[in-house]
Design a protein around this motif. Structure first.
Motif, short mmCIF file in Angstrom:
data_model
loop_
_atom_site.label_atom_id
_atom_site.label_comp_id
_atom_site.label_asym_id
_atom_site.label_seq_id
_atom_site.Cartn_x
_atom_site.Cartn_y
_atom_site.Cartn_z
N ASP A 20 27.83 18.89 -18.35
CA ASP A 20 29.05 18.42 -18.02
C ASP A 20 30.05 19.36 -16.91
O ASP A 20 30.77 18.89 -16.25
N VAL A 21 29.71 20.43 -16.84
CA VAL A 21 29.92 21.48 -15.89
C VAL A 21 29.65 20.76 -14.35
O VAL A 21 30.48 20.72 -13.41
N ILE A 22 28.57 20.37 -14.31
CA ILE A 22 27.70 20.02 -13.12
C ILE A 22 28.64 18.58 -12.68
O ILE A 22 28.98 18.43 -11.48
N HIS A 23 28.84 17.64 -13.91
CA HIS A 23 29.62 16.67 -13.42
C HIS A 23 30.82 16.64 -13.09
O HIS A 23 31.18 15.87 -12.08
N PHE A 24 31.51 17.60 -13.37
CA PHE A 24 32.93 18.27 -13.12
C PHE A 24 32.96 18.21 -11.29
O PHE A 24 33.90 17.89 -10.92
#
Length: 497
Positions: A20-24
């Protein structure tokens, strides 16, 4: 995603960053990507032929990203209108939540506080966001398309935040902190609740509400869903709490090491500080009740200890009465500590409690004196509280402003008992009927009465007899509580300014 972005995503995965951090980093208003795309990259199902970026390239990318983020204007508050509007973009005549549903945003089509079962999924969402990093719940936004539909009624606009807070207080522990606002986009109204990350997570559900909230469950906001927390996230919350505790301990130890704080050896009585050392007689060590605050100073070269607060020995028979900070203050604790003359470690807890209690009449002046604050400071502090019971909070404020008083003169038998008390002929109550008559008599005592302290044990005995669950016991307690407030006024209101 471009090849460069896929390469960076692979480098982030190697570094151990969460999906989810990478997706951000790669989800953009003009180009929304599925959170599952990162999983596909991780499984070599997407961009398998793209070579992974170097860690140096990733560092450069992250540094540039942070520099750009710092250059953007930071909202003064989480519910600043300009900031909230920037989270949406217009597309083909419709307004869209740019990031969609993430681990810090959630969409609801409608808002309904009552009945409670209609609000249960929102309670769960609030708990999940507070247990993660906080975030927003948008009402009037379709959760599948993230398009702004708008609210169809004024339920959200007319709902007092205090009502929401009361519902949360009865459903979650500890209570999350929220803010409520609304914006208009394309002529459509959107309700917004911002949830702060809770400093003392995890938040847990206190009861069952329909199928959405289950007692004892810890909820957590993941990308696109709120669900019962997984072991990994729970371990992280626990680790964060431990890290904060260690950091606080380290800070205190640094203050001791540098001489800012002093240390007391409870075996020898020796106090060591930067400016000097002194010894407390061993015969007093076990009797020292507390030191509220202390600091060392040096005057004309002579070391001295300035003590702020009260340091006094207590009798051996009273040691067992030493109080500690209560995690859950109760109305019974508030009145009993006053009637027994107990010291409390954190009087502000007992003052704040009165903004969240259904019971209107509770001693307050006793705790203001213990807190060492002015009445104006307490009034301002109470007015800033998001009160669970605003009427109770406002009633306390009126008493502190001396616009209301617990004094109430009763005719008949209470009047005769009061006259006897004023003459010095105090007959302690011994049964249920006498308890009420005595309490009503105490309520009428005039402001020039100077022997109020002697009446506290009699009210305490009455309180101990009024512990039943029936209506009669409840009525007796109400009379006793108001009488205690009258004694509180007589003993301490003139000492506070």
């Amino acid at each position: 995603m471009t090849d460069d972005e896929i390469a960076l995503a692979k480098a982030m995965l190697r570094r151990g960053m969460k999906n989810d951090v990478i997706h951000f980093f790669f989800n953009k208003p003009k180009r929304l990507i599925s959170s599952g795309r990162i999983t596909q990259i991780k499984q070599s199902k997407y961009g398998a032929s793209v070579e992974e970026a170097t860690q140096a390239a990733l560092d450069e990318f992250l540094q540039n990203w942070e520099a750009q983020a710092d250059s953007r204007s930071t909202p003064r508050t989480a519910v600043e209108q300009t900031h909230l509007r920037s989270m949406f973009h217009e597309q083909a005549g419709a307004w869209i939540l740019s990031a969609g549903e993430t681990d810090h945003t959630e969409c609801k089509r409608a808002f309904r506080l009552n009945p409670e079962v209609r609000f249960a999924d929102v309670i769960r969402s609030i708990a999940g966001l507070a247990n993660n990093n906080g975030g927003y719940i948008f009402f009037g936004v379709v959760n599948q398309t993230f398009s702004v539909e708008g609210l169809s009624d004024e339920n959200f606009a007319k709902t007092d935040p205090a009502e929401i807070n009361r519902t949360l207080a009865s459903s979650l522990d500890p209570i999350p902190r929220i803010s409520k606002t609304a914006i208009e986009l394309g002529g459509k109204s959107i309700g917004i609740i911002h949830v702060e990350k809770h400093a003392h997570a995890p938040i847990m559900a206190l009861k069952n509400i329909g199928n959405d909230l289950k007692e004892g469950t810890i909820y957590y906001r993941y990308v696109g869903e709120t669900r019962a927390i997984k072991p990994g996230e729970l371990r992280q919350i626990i680790a964060d709490r431990e890290q904060k505790a260690v950091a606080e301990f380290s800070t205190r130890m640094r203050r001791v090491a540098t001489g800012v704080d002093a240390t007391l050896n409870l075996d020898t009585g020796e106090v060591n500080g930067k400016s000097g050392t002194f010894v407390i007689d061993k015969s007093l060590l076990s009797n020292i009740q507390f030191i509220r605050e202390g600091d060392f100073s040096e005057t004309k070269g002579a070391p001295a200890l300035r003590l702020i607060g009260d340091v006094e020995p207590v009798k051996a028979v009273e040691r067992h009465r030493a109080q500690v900070i209560r995690d859950n203050v109760t109305a019974d604790a508030v009145i009993r500590n006053f009637l027994e003359g107990e010291r409390v470690a954190d009087p502000m807890q007992y003052i704040h409690f009165q903004a969240h209690a259904q019971r209107r009449w509770l001693p307050i002046w006793y705790y203001i004196r213990a807190a060492g604050c002015s009445v104006d400071e307490i009034v301002d502090d109470l007015r800033r509280q998001v009160a669970t019971h605003p009427a109770s909070r406002d009633a306390v404020v009126q008493r502190l402003l001396r616009k209301s008083t617990a004094q109430k003169e009763h005719l008949g038998k209470p009047s005769k008992i009061m006259a006897a008390i004023l003459d010095g002929s105090v007959v302690p109550p011994t049964d249920e009927i006498a308890d009420v008559l005595f309490a009503n008599a105490v309520q009428g005592l005039p402001s020039n009465y100077r022997k109020a302290a002697a009446l506290r044990p009699h009210l305490l005995a009455s309180l101990n007899r009024a512990q039943g669950n029936n209506g009669k016991s409840s009525n007796r307690r109400s009379a006793i509580y108001r009488a205690a407030c009258r004694l509180d006024e007589l003993l301490y209101s003139h000492r506070s300014s």
